[in-house]
Design a protein around this motif. Structure first.
Motif, PDB file in Angstrom:
ATOM      1  N   ILE A   1       9.482 -27.429   0.676  1.00 24.61           N
ATOM      2  CA  ILE A   1       9.360 -28.184  -0.570  1.00 24.61           C
ATOM      3  C   ILE A   1      10.028 -27.434  -1.717  1.00 24.61           C
ATOM      4  CG2 ILE A   1       7.717 -29.055  -2.296  1.00 24.61           C
ATOM      5  CD1 ILE A   1       5.782 -29.582   0.033  1.00 24.61           C
ATOM      6  N   GLU A   2       9.794 -26.113  -1.770  1.00 25.09           N
ATOM      7  CA  GLU A   2      10.377 -25.301  -2.836  1.00 25.09           C
ATOM      8  C   GLU A   2      11.898 -25.278  -2.751  1.00 25.09           C
ATOM      9  OE1 GLU A   2       9.809 -20.831  -4.793  1.00 25.09           O
ATOM     10  OE2 GLU A   2       8.549 -21.505  -3.132  1.00 25.09           O
ATOM     11  N   GLU A   3      12.420 -25.194  -1.524  1.00 23.45           N
ATOM     12  CA  GLU A   3      13.868 -25.187  -1.351  1.00 23.45           C
ATOM     13  C   GLU A   3      14.485 -26.526  -1.749  1.00 23.45           C
ATOM     14  OE1 GLU A   3      14.626 -24.000   2.645  1.00 23.45           O
ATOM     15  OE2 GLU A   3      14.258 -21.871   2.263  1.00 23.45           O
ATOM     16  N   GLU A   4      13.787 -27.618  -1.424  1.00 22.23           N
ATOM     17  CA  GLU A   4      14.287 -28.931  -1.833  1.00 22.23           C
ATOM     18  C   GLU A   4      14.284 -29.068  -3.358  1.00 22.23           C
ATOM     19  OE1 GLU A   4      12.135 -32.044   0.061  1.00 22.23           O
ATOM     20  OE2 GLU A   4      13.044 -31.716   2.029  1.00 22.23           O
ATOM     21  N   GLN A   5      13.234 -28.556  -3.988  1.00 18.52           N
ATOM     22  CA  GLN A   5      13.163 -28.605  -5.445  1.00 18.52           C
ATOM     23  C   GLN A   5      14.262 -27.755  -6.072  1.00 18.52           C
ATOM     24  OE1 GLN A   5       9.118 -27.307  -6.087  1.00 18.52           O
ATOM     25  NE2 GLN A   5       8.293 -29.387  -5.993  1.00 18.52           N
ATOM     26  N   ALA A   6      14.540 -26.582  -5.463  1.00 19.20           N
ATOM     27  CA  ALA A   6      15.601 -25.717  -5.978  1.00 19.20           C
ATOM     28  C   ALA A   6      16.961 -26.391  -5.830  1.00 19.20           C
ATOM     29  CB  ALA A   6      15.584 -24.378  -5.234  1.00 19.20           C
ATOM     30  N   GLU A   7      17.157 -27.065  -4.703  1.00 28.61           N
ATOM     31  CA  GLU A   7      18.418 -27.769  -4.487  1.00 28.61           C
ATOM     32  C   GLU A   7      18.594 -28.894  -5.495  1.00 28.61           C
ATOM     33  OE1 GLU A   7      20.749 -30.218  -0.939  1.00 28.61           O
ATOM     34  OE2 GLU A   7      18.873 -29.162  -0.515  1.00 28.61           O
ATOM     35  N   GLU A   8      17.506 -29.646  -5.714  1.00 30.36           N
ATOM     36  CA  GLU A   8      17.561 -30.743  -6.683  1.00 30.36           C
ATOM     37  C   GLU A   8      17.843 -30.215  -8.091  1.00 30.36           C
ATOM     38  OE1 GLU A   8      17.333 -34.823  -7.667  1.00 30.36           O
ATOM     39  OE2 GLU A   8      17.365 -33.821  -5.709  1.00 30.36           O
ATOM     40  N   SER A   9      17.193 -29.091  -8.424  1.00 34.49           N
ATOM     41  CA  SER A   9      17.398 -28.488  -9.743  1.00 34.49           C
ATOM     42  C   SER A   9      18.839 -28.016  -9.909  1.00 34.49           C
ATOM     43  CB  SER A   9      16.439 -27.313  -9.929  1.00 34.49           C
ATOM     44  OG  SER A   9      16.708 -26.618 -11.123  1.00 34.49           O
ATOM     45  N   PHE A  10      19.394 -27.407  -8.848  1.00 31.93           N
ATOM     46  CA  PHE A  10      20.764 -26.898  -8.900  1.00 31.93           C
ATOM     47  C   PHE A  10      21.764 -28.040  -9.088  1.00 31.93           C
ATOM     48  CE2 PHE A  10      24.677 -25.586  -6.646  1.00 31.93           C
ATOM     49  CZ  PHE A  10      25.048 -24.534  -7.484  1.00 31.93           C
ATOM     50  N   LEU A  11      21.502 -29.161  -8.391  1.00 32.17           N
ATOM     51  CA  LEU A  11      22.390 -30.320  -8.504  1.00 32.17           C
ATOM     52  C   LEU A  11      22.365 -30.932  -9.911  1.00 32.17           C
ATOM     53  CD1 LEU A  11      21.709 -32.069  -5.072  1.00 32.17           C
ATOM     54  CD2 LEU A  11      23.751 -30.797  -5.748  1.00 32.17           C
ATOM     55  N   HIS A  12      21.272 -30.662 -10.632  1.00 34.40           N
ATOM     56  CA  HIS A  12      21.144 -31.194 -11.991  1.00 34.40           C
ATOM     57  C   HIS A  12      21.357 -30.114 -13.051  1.00 34.40           C
ATOM     58  CE1 HIS A  12      19.239 -34.446  -9.697  1.00 34.40           C
ATOM     59  NE2 HIS A  12      19.539 -35.228 -10.729  1.00 34.40           N
ATOM     60  N   GLY A  13      22.086 -29.056 -12.675  1.00 33.32           N
ATOM     61  CA  GLY A  13      22.447 -28.060 -13.663  1.00 33.32           C
ATOM     62  C   GLY A  13      21.633 -26.794 -13.641  1.00 33.32           C
ATOM     63  N   GLY A  14      20.754 -26.610 -12.643  1.00 39.79           N
ATOM     64  CA  GLY A  14      19.962 -25.388 -12.543  1.00 39.79           C
ATOM     65  C   GLY A  14      20.841 -24.190 -12.242  1.00 39.79           C
ATOM     66  N   SER A  15      20.284 -23.007 -12.381  1.00 41.36           N
ATOM     67  CA  SER A  15      21.093 -21.796 -12.268  1.00 41.36           C
ATOM     68  C   SER A  15      20.999 -21.105 -10.918  1.00 41.36           C
ATOM     69  CB  SER A  15      20.675 -20.790 -13.357  1.00 41.36           C
ATOM     70  OG  SER A  15      19.297 -20.473 -13.227  1.00 41.36           O
ATOM     71  N   THR A  16      20.015 -21.482 -10.059  1.00 40.10           N
ATOM     72  CA  THR A  16      19.831 -20.768  -8.799  1.00 40.10           C
ATOM     73  C   THR A  16      20.169 -21.652  -7.616  1.00 40.10           C
ATOM     74  OG1 THR A  16      18.028 -19.501  -9.787  1.00 40.10           O
ATOM     75  CG2 THR A  16      18.216 -19.431  -7.386  1.00 40.10           C
ATOM     76  N   PRO A  17      21.289 -21.396  -6.934  1.00 41.71           N
ATOM     77  CA  PRO A  17      21.606 -22.186  -5.737  1.00 41.71           C
ATOM     78  C   PRO A  17      20.518 -22.017  -4.684  1.00 41.71           C
ATOM     79  CG  PRO A  17      23.465 -20.835  -6.422  1.00 41.71           C
ATOM     80  CD  PRO A  17      22.280 -20.356  -7.201  1.00 41.71           C
ATOM     81  N   PRO A  18      20.230 -23.044  -3.893  1.00 42.88           N
ATOM     82  CA  PRO A  18      19.184 -22.951  -2.877  1.00 42.88           C
ATOM     83  C   PRO A  18      19.438 -21.849  -1.857  1.00 42.88           C
ATOM     84  CG  PRO A  18      20.491 -24.976  -2.634  1.00 42.88           C
ATOM     85  CD  PRO A  18      20.844 -24.359  -3.956  1.00 42.88           C
ATOM     86  N   GLN A  19      20.727 -21.518  -1.580  1.00 46.22           N
ATOM     87  CA  GLN A  19      21.001 -20.455  -0.622  1.00 46.22           C
ATOM     88  C   GLN A  19      20.481 -19.120  -1.137  1.00 46.22           C
ATOM     89  OE1 GLN A  19      23.202 -22.553  -1.815  1.00 46.22           O
ATOM     90  NE2 GLN A  19      24.296 -23.588  -0.151  1.00 46.22           N
ATOM     91  N   ARG A  20      20.615 -18.873  -2.444  1.00 48.04           N
ATOM     92  CA  ARG A  20      20.142 -17.616  -3.018  1.00 48.04           C
ATOM     93  C   ARG A  20      18.631 -17.543  -2.983  1.00 48.04           C
ATOM     94  NH1 ARG A  20      23.947 -16.859  -8.413  1.00 48.04           N
ATOM     95  NH2 ARG A  20      25.955 -16.742  -7.313  1.00 48.04           N
ATOM     96  N   LEU A  21      17.981 -18.697  -3.200  1.00 44.47           N
ATOM     97  CA  LEU A  21      16.524 -18.714  -3.149  1.00 44.47           C
ATOM     98  C   LEU A  21      16.043 -18.326  -1.758  1.00 44.47           C
ATOM     99  CD1 LEU A  21      13.831 -19.502  -4.544  1.00 44.47           C
ATOM    100  CD2 LEU A  21      14.151 -21.794  -3.634  1.00 44.47           C
TER     101      LEU A  21
END
Length: 205
Positions: free
Chosen positions: A178-198
């Protein structure tokens, strides 16, 4: 009469020796759930399970009409509630299933498919003691969700790859997923942490 008595004595000795040998083996190897049950133990457990189901369930038929809607709802219920232990395809080959004792049966095989509709229903509704199978559904014989699961179980031997793939979207997700999906969604909308780094950060901890 003497022959019958002699045969009974021999049978008793064989059972006694076999049971003692099995007990000694268990004491040496321990009671770990990592070791799958042997064929004798499996046969005994299946026999006991059959005996434990009330006779009236052995002839009970599924009252739910087996149509596309019933199959779809049974499939969705299975993916959400049952697949964690039994797998989407019914094989039982999952992280949880492989750690259970006894293992969840392969629901596609004869020993499950030969059970009557009522026997499957009773097992789902009431669970199986001394295993990881809990009781599901509303008590009684009229839980339609459980009957739809029976419909889906009958479909498991012919489950298609497309159906199995569609079920993955319904499977419960772990907190990390769930956290990885949220990180991916955040990254796609301008977040700073790519899901791979997480993912790498979690692995390094």
């Amino acid at each position: 009469m003497k022959r019958l008595f002699f045969a009974l004595c021999i049978g008793f000795i064989v059972i006694l020796v076999g049971g003692g040998g099995y007990a000694a083996k268990m004491m040496l190897s321990g009671f770990s759930t990592r070791t799958p049950p042997g064929p004798v133990e499996t046969a005994i457990a299946q026999g006991v399970r059959r005996i434990a189901i009330p006779a009236r369930y052995k002839t009970m038929k599924n009252p739910v009409i087996s149509d596309k809607d019933a199959l779809r709802e049974g499939m969705e219920h299975w993916a959400d509630h049952c697949a964690s232990c039994h797998a989407n395809n019914g094989s039982g080959n999952t992280m949880y299933g492989n750690g259970m004792y006894p293992r969840p049966p392969d629901m596609r095989q004869e020993h499950t498919q030969e059970m009557s509709d009522g026997e499957l229903y009773f097992t789902i509704q009431n669970g199986v003691r001394l295993t990881g199978m809990p009781a599901f559904g509303t008590p009684g014989d009229n839980d339609r969700d459980t009957w739809k699961l029976v419909t889906f179980i009958r479909h498991l031997p012919s489950l298609s790859q497309n159906e199995e793939m569609s079920m993955k979207a319904i499977n419960p997700k772990s907190p990390q997923e769930i956290e990885e999906e949220q990180a991916e969604e955040s990254f796609l909308h301008g977040g700073s942490t790519p899901p791979q780094r997480l993912s790498r950060r979690k692995e390094s901890k």
